[in-house]
Scaffold this active site. Sequence first.
Site, PDB file in Angstrom:
ATOM      1  N   GLU A 180       0.907  -1.117   0.134  1.00 48.17           N
ATOM      2  CA  GLU A 180      -0.030  -0.080   0.058  1.00 48.17           C
ATOM      3  C   GLU A 180       0.860   1.161   0.033  1.00 48.17           C
ATOM      4  OE1 GLU A 180      -2.537  -0.434   3.342  1.00 48.17           O
ATOM      5  OE2 GLU A 180      -4.011  -2.095   2.325  1.00 48.17           O
ATOM      6  N   GLU A 189      -6.453  -8.041  -0.715  1.00 53.12           N
ATOM      7  CA  GLU A 189      -6.921  -8.021   0.649  1.00 53.12           C
ATOM      8  C   GLU A 189      -8.530  -7.514   0.536  1.00 53.12           C
ATOM      9  OE1 GLU A 189      -4.938  -5.607   3.451  1.00 53.12           O
ATOM     10  OE2 GLU A 189      -2.911  -6.229   2.958  1.00 53.12           O
TER      11      GLU A 189
END
Length: 711
Positions: free
Chosen positions: A58, A127
Amino acid sequence: MGFPGWLRFLPGIEFRTDNESFKNETQRFVNYLVEMLKSENLFAWQDGPIILAQIENEYGSIDAVYGEAGQKYLNWIANMAVATNISVPWIMCNQPDAPPSVIDTCNGFYCDGFRPNSEGKPALWTENWTGWFQSWGEGAPTRPVQDIAFAVARFFQKGGSFMHYYMYHGGTNFERSAMEGVTTNYDYDAPIDEYGDVRQPKWGHLKDLHAALKLCELCLVGVDTVPSEISLGPYQEAHVYNSSTGACAAFLASWGTDDSTVLFQGQSYDLPAWSVSILPDCKSVVFNTAKVGVQSMTMTMQSAIPVTNWVSYREPLEPWGSTFSTNELVEQIATTKDTTDYLWYTTNVEVAESDAPNGLAQATLVMSYLRDAAHIFVNKVYAGTKSAHGSEASQSISLRPGINSVKVLSMTTGLQGTGPFLEKEKAGIQFGIRVEGLPSGAIIMQRNTWTYQVGLQGENNRLFESNGSLSAVWSTSTDVSNQMSLSWFKTTFDMPERNGTVALDLSSMGKGQVWVNGINLGRYWSSCIAHTDGCVDNCDYRGSHSESKCLTKCGQPSQSWYHVPREWLLSKQNLLVLFEEQEGNPEAITIAPRIPQHICSRMSESHPFPIPLSSSTKRGSQTSTPPIAPLALECADGQHISRISFASYGTPSGDCGDFKLSSCHANSSKDVLSKACVGRQKCLVPIVSSICGGDPCPGMIKSLAATAECQ
């Protein structure tokens, strides 16, 4: 979680940017890991299970703050990863500008609208958040399984290629591994919980979802482009997948908040709000994301055993080993090197007679910046505990005329795990400390002579281990129910005889750490109560989810039960040691096995029958009319259904665990369920009026609902 503590202490290092020291350590770690995986034959080309590899995490949420150096680092780390030649694709999650050599992927609660940054890359969801982590002082986040199933079905309906749950198996932040402010429990409301037990109905409903998706496999992989949506209404649409063999699979979706009836290929379909129906043959609905036919299960700690025969030892307030002094406030992580949660800050404050005319002055100790928590002692008397996340914190104190000793035991609750500039993270007391509220004015203390001591004497002497505990003179006082702060407690216990995972109930304690047989189970903080607002009794799965939407356990300790793996236990004489920072009653601690107590389920006549995958099921060509699904109840292995506490064939209302009878109810329902299920580990009961003595309300769609107890 995050980077190892020692990394920040390398000279000149800056994390996650174009910094040679950081890049060298990153490449050394990646190369080591890759060679280890290759040597174990774990990659797909070696007949192993690894089909993808991820580099960075991320980074797209923070790379802008690093500017040009961030972009150089992004390109460098992608090229470095690809150069390892692992022969499986490398991915970067939430990185819209990922280089062409890696695949950018999606993380989030929903990814059906995600598309990678080039046409040649597949849509990967790395995710899918099944819940969220819990922080001290916050409610426990949950996510309804109907919403998870809806998100998954929508993702594949709109061309998704790969989906991964985070978390599928919850966990525990043993030792001091929890991220800053996060509880020891990392359960995440996952389909398999922290203890390794199946969480129902979440696990079972997702299992049925993937069975339905598997039936569509030939059609889903048989196309190169996502088919255009077919409008079925203002908030409803369909996607149809056709394979070269002539097979057909369809998805009917509604993202509205009201139930609807839609017309698809000349046939009418009931479509609940915020749901997807899956039709592997474009005709028959085998699964709807909002219709949960799997039982719910309530896990409880049963047959709790009191833990008794405690002895105690007081952690000294006075220096016990090596100390150092300076005229400034030191930063805690740099000082302790993250070897301990604890750092003592000690100084003296002189109060004039005029400031305490009655022999005692009431004042306030103000710490300009505190992270994460601190216990304050004035003249060896506990004044209170404060916690803050890098903000000001104040504690009322009492001072006497003359010299006053001020001791602050500062504590971290983990290292920062996300965000930029992690190497610059600060903890402890920073930027200033003062006494306010005296008639003569504030006393500025940051330039005082401060004496520091790293850690605790009990840690240094390893009182939590069998041999180390022999170094202390333990008090055998029969009353340890109201000990002073900074106390060590020790006893032994036997492993619970009943089956089930094991946990300690520490709700009677304050704040500290706990060890079993020398292994640190983690931090406990029972005195930290979750906010009283923001929780809901029944979370509505309809509408977009967020981490704060479905909070539970408001007004309760953030965590009371602490996981003790049975693999760490002996059959007899297990050493249990606690360090209690505040005050607590160890005599009220219990240990218990965690097993199912209540199970409940409701199945409607309109519920799709869960079609199992088998060699006889021709995927993509399901044509038979699905039968009505039966109601299923199942206790854990070694248990049996001891009683049916609720049963109704008709139109029962309420949710699992809180069912209620309606005017449409077959009076024989409970007798039928009891006869079919009591004494058995599991049972299947068909939903037909004949077994309940007839139809209690002709012309209406009926359900069979039941709640049972396991023993």
